[in-house]
Structure formats: C-alpha cells, structure tokens
Design a protein around this motif. Structure first.
Motif, PDB file in Angstrom:
ATOM      1  N   TYR A 299       0.146  -1.073   0.116  1.00  0.00           N
ATOM      2  CA  TYR A 299      -0.226   0.259  -0.069  1.00  0.00           C
ATOM      3  C   TYR A 299       0.987   1.292  -0.231  1.00  0.00           C
ATOM      4  O   TYR A 299       1.978   1.440   0.144  1.00  0.00           O
ATOM      5  CB  TYR A 299      -0.778   0.145   1.209  1.00  0.00           C
ATOM      6  CG  TYR A 299      -2.127  -0.744   1.153  1.00  0.00           C
ATOM      7  CD1 TYR A 299      -2.104  -1.619   0.093  1.00  0.00           C
ATOM      8  CD2 TYR A 299      -2.219  -1.483   2.505  1.00  0.00           C
ATOM      9  CE1 TYR A 299      -2.892  -2.699   0.656  1.00  0.00           C
ATOM     10  CE2 TYR A 299      -3.637  -1.770   3.133  1.00  0.00           C
ATOM     11  CZ  TYR A 299      -3.842  -2.767   1.505  1.00  0.00           C
ATOM     12  OH  TYR A 299      -5.142  -3.618   1.956  1.00  0.00           O
ATOM     13  N   VAL A 300       0.113   1.955  -0.307  1.00  0.00           N
ATOM     14  CA  VAL A 300       1.222   3.675  -0.606  1.00  0.00           C
ATOM     15  C   VAL A 300       0.027   4.564  -0.456  1.00  0.00           C
ATOM     16  O   VAL A 300      -0.956   4.186  -0.592  1.00  0.00           O
ATOM     17  CB  VAL A 300       1.505   4.505  -1.574  1.00  0.00           C
ATOM     18  CG1 VAL A 300       2.784   2.992  -2.213  1.00  0.00           C
ATOM     19  CG2 VAL A 300       1.145   3.769  -3.678  1.00  0.00           C
ATOM     20  N   ALA A 301       0.447   5.665   0.306  1.00  0.00           N
ATOM     21  CA  ALA A 301      -0.467   7.177   0.557  1.00  0.00           C
ATOM     22  C   ALA A 301      -0.148   8.530  -0.173  1.00  0.00           C
ATOM     23  O   ALA A 301       0.873   8.267   0.206  1.00  0.00           O
ATOM     24  CB  ALA A 301      -0.803   7.184   2.232  1.00  0.00           C
ATOM     25  N   VAL A 302      -1.413   8.459  -1.118  1.00  0.00           N
ATOM     26  CA  VAL A 302      -1.607   9.939  -1.796  1.00  0.00           C
ATOM     27  C   VAL A 302      -1.645  10.901  -1.392  1.00  0.00           C
ATOM     28  O   VAL A 302      -2.955  10.897  -1.217  1.00  0.00           O
ATOM     29  CB  VAL A 302      -0.391   9.637  -3.162  1.00  0.00           C
ATOM     30  CG1 VAL A 302      -0.587  11.161  -3.780  1.00  0.00           C
ATOM     31  CG2 VAL A 302       0.399   8.584  -3.145  1.00  0.00           C
ATOM     32  N   ASP A 303      -1.654  11.591  -0.488  1.00  0.00           N
ATOM     33  CA  ASP A 303      -2.809  13.086  -0.553  1.00  0.00           C
ATOM     34  C   ASP A 303      -3.803  12.366   0.839  1.00  0.00           C
ATOM     35  O   ASP A 303      -5.311  12.953   0.220  1.00  0.00           O
ATOM     36  CB  ASP A 303      -3.062  13.540  -1.717  1.00  0.00           C
ATOM     37  CG  ASP A 303      -3.481  15.310  -1.236  1.00  0.00           C
ATOM     38  OD1 ASP A 303      -3.496  15.902  -0.335  1.00  0.00           O
ATOM     39  OD2 ASP A 303      -4.197  15.271  -2.152  1.00  0.00           O
ATOM     40  N   GLY A 304      -3.569  11.554   1.687  1.00  0.00           N
ATOM     41  CA  GLY A 304      -4.344  11.191   2.160  1.00  0.00           C
ATOM     42  C   GLY A 304      -5.544  10.359   1.943  1.00  0.00           C
ATOM     43  O   GLY A 304      -6.537   9.637   2.685  1.00  0.00           O
ATOM     44  N   THR A 305      -5.490   9.176   1.083  1.00  0.00           N
ATOM     45  CA  THR A 305      -5.551   8.040  -0.140  1.00  0.00           C
ATOM     46  C   THR A 305      -5.171   6.915   0.493  1.00  0.00           C
ATOM     47  O   THR A 305      -3.591   7.411   0.377  1.00  0.00           O
ATOM     48  CB  THR A 305      -5.988   8.573  -1.158  1.00  0.00           C
ATOM     49  OG1 THR A 305      -7.266   9.494  -0.750  1.00  0.00           O
ATOM     50  CG2 THR A 305      -6.666   7.388  -1.287  1.00  0.00           C
ATOM     51  N   VAL A 306      -5.192   6.178   0.288  1.00  0.00           N
ATOM     52  CA  VAL A 306      -4.531   4.778   0.619  1.00  0.00           C
ATOM     53  C   VAL A 306      -4.444   3.823  -0.467  1.00  0.00           C
ATOM     54  O   VAL A 306      -5.774   3.745  -0.379  1.00  0.00           O
ATOM     55  CB  VAL A 306      -4.548   3.995   1.953  1.00  0.00           C
ATOM     56  CG1 VAL A 306      -3.457   2.407   1.887  1.00  0.00           C
ATOM     57  CG2 VAL A 306      -3.938   5.208   2.996  1.00  0.00           C
ATOM     58  N   TYR A 307      -3.481   3.467  -1.368  1.00  0.00           N
ATOM     59  CA  TYR A 307      -3.620   2.925  -2.806  1.00  0.00           C
ATOM     60  C   TYR A 307      -3.242   0.950  -2.591  1.00  0.00           C
ATOM     61  O   TYR A 307      -1.466   1.001  -1.496  1.00  0.00           O
ATOM     62  CB  TYR A 307      -3.666   3.345  -3.895  1.00  0.00           C
ATOM     63  CG  TYR A 307      -4.482   4.913  -4.010  1.00  0.00           C
ATOM     64  CD1 TYR A 307      -5.123   4.756  -4.584  1.00  0.00           C
ATOM     65  CD2 TYR A 307      -3.195   6.223  -3.648  1.00  0.00           C
ATOM     66  CE1 TYR A 307      -5.324   6.194  -5.090  1.00  0.00           C
ATOM     67  CE2 TYR A 307      -4.084   7.819  -3.913  1.00  0.00           C
ATOM     68  CZ  TYR A 307      -5.240   6.889  -5.019  1.00  0.00           C
ATOM     69  OH  TYR A 307      -5.775   8.781  -4.962  1.00  0.00           O
ATOM     70  N   ASP A 308      -3.223   0.440  -3.040  1.00  0.00           N
ATOM     71  CA  ASP A 308      -2.984  -0.642  -3.504  1.00  0.00           C
ATOM     72  C   ASP A 308      -2.155  -1.467  -4.714  1.00  0.00           C
ATOM     73  O   ASP A 308      -3.224  -0.857  -5.016  1.00  0.00           O
ATOM     74  CB  ASP A 308      -4.257  -1.459  -2.366  1.00  0.00           C
ATOM     75  CG  ASP A 308      -3.886  -3.030  -3.389  1.00  0.00           C
ATOM     76  OD1 ASP A 308      -2.412  -3.718  -3.280  1.00  0.00           O
ATOM     77  OD2 ASP A 308      -4.535  -4.280  -2.508  1.00  0.00           O
ATOM     78  N   VAL A 309      -1.252  -1.083  -4.109  1.00  0.00           N
ATOM     79  CA  VAL A 309      -0.143  -0.868  -5.688  1.00  0.00           C
ATOM     80  C   VAL A 309       0.579  -2.564  -5.483  1.00  0.00           C
ATOM     81  O   VAL A 309       0.972  -2.810  -6.203  1.00  0.00           O
ATOM     82  CB  VAL A 309       0.748  -0.108  -5.123  1.00  0.00           C
ATOM     83  CG1 VAL A 309       0.002   0.693  -5.406  1.00  0.00           C
ATOM     84  CG2 VAL A 309       1.780  -0.731  -4.595  1.00  0.00           C
ATOM     85  N   THR A 310      -0.457  -3.452  -5.210  1.00  0.00           N
ATOM     86  CA  THR A 310      -0.224  -5.092  -5.271  1.00  0.00           C
ATOM     87  C   THR A 310      -0.025  -5.739  -6.361  1.00  0.00           C
ATOM     88  O   THR A 310       0.776  -6.429  -6.743  1.00  0.00           O
ATOM     89  CB  THR A 310      -0.654  -5.862  -3.722  1.00  0.00           C
ATOM     90  OG1 THR A 310      -0.647  -5.296  -2.965  1.00  0.00           O
ATOM     91  CG2 THR A 310      -0.344  -7.324  -3.756  1.00  0.00           C
ATOM     92  N   GLY A 311      -1.012  -5.471  -7.202  1.00  0.00           N
ATOM     93  CA  GLY A 311      -1.393  -6.181  -8.321  1.00  0.00           C
ATOM     94  C   GLY A 311      -0.183  -5.175  -9.321  1.00  0.00           C
ATOM     95  O   GLY A 311      -0.490  -5.494 -10.649  1.00  0.00           O
ATOM     96  N   VAL A 312      -0.112  -4.244  -9.135  1.00  0.00           N
ATOM     97  CA  VAL A 312       1.153  -3.253  -9.917  1.00  0.00           C
ATOM     98  C   VAL A 312       2.077  -4.315 -10.072  1.00  0.00           C
ATOM     99  O   VAL A 312       3.693  -4.035  -9.540  1.00  0.00           O
ATOM    100  CB  VAL A 312       1.269  -1.982  -9.761  1.00  0.00           C
ATOM    101  CG1 VAL A 312       1.656  -1.515 -10.938  1.00  0.00           C
ATOM    102  CG2 VAL A 312      -0.063  -1.850  -9.572  1.00  0.00           C
TER     103      VAL A 312
END
Length: 79
Positions: free
Chosen positions: A23-36
């Motif tokens: 996971y990474v956070a950008v501007d207050g939102t946490v995104y799942d980058v596992t499948g990238v």
C-alpha cells in the motif's frame, strides 16, 4: 462499513514483503499497489511501499497522479 484509517506505523506494515500487500498513501488516500508489476516486491524506482509518497509522486514521478485513478482505494491516511 467505515473506511480504514491508517497512521504511519499501520501503513508501514503493508510494505509488499513477506506476503504482505503493498500500500502507498498519496494526499490522504491509501492505494493498493500489490497487483502493479512495477511495484513487485514492494519497491518501485527506489520508493518503498508502506510509505506516504505525496511529495515523491508530485515532484519526482514522470507519470504524476494519473496512475492512481485505476488503483483500488483501501482507506485514508492520517499521520
């Protein structure tokens, strides 16, 4: 169901290592980058998953925030 809120220590657990999601956070939102594919092993061009990367994506990333629109959102970030 309420949205998960991550702080710095909670986000750090999701580093893409030892079977953990990335996971990474950008501007207050946490995104799942596992499948990238570019984030394989929790690393992408010297950046590590489990981190807050707003300054990195805004300042160093050639693709900018446009890559975020297709990622799953898993929560919000509050340090």
């Amino acid at each position: 169901m309420s949205e998960k809120v991550f702080n710095q220590s909670e986000l750090a657990k999701f580093d893409g290592q030892a079977g953990q999601p990335a996971y990474v956070a950008v501007d207050g939102t946490v995104y799942d980058v596992t499948g990238v594919a570019a984030w394989s092993g929790g690393r992408h061009h010297g950046n590590l998953a489990g981190q807050e990367l707003t300054k990195v994506i805004d300042g160093q990333s050639p693709h900018g925030r446009k890559v975020l629109k297709d990622l799953p959102v898993v929560g919000t970030y509050a340090d």
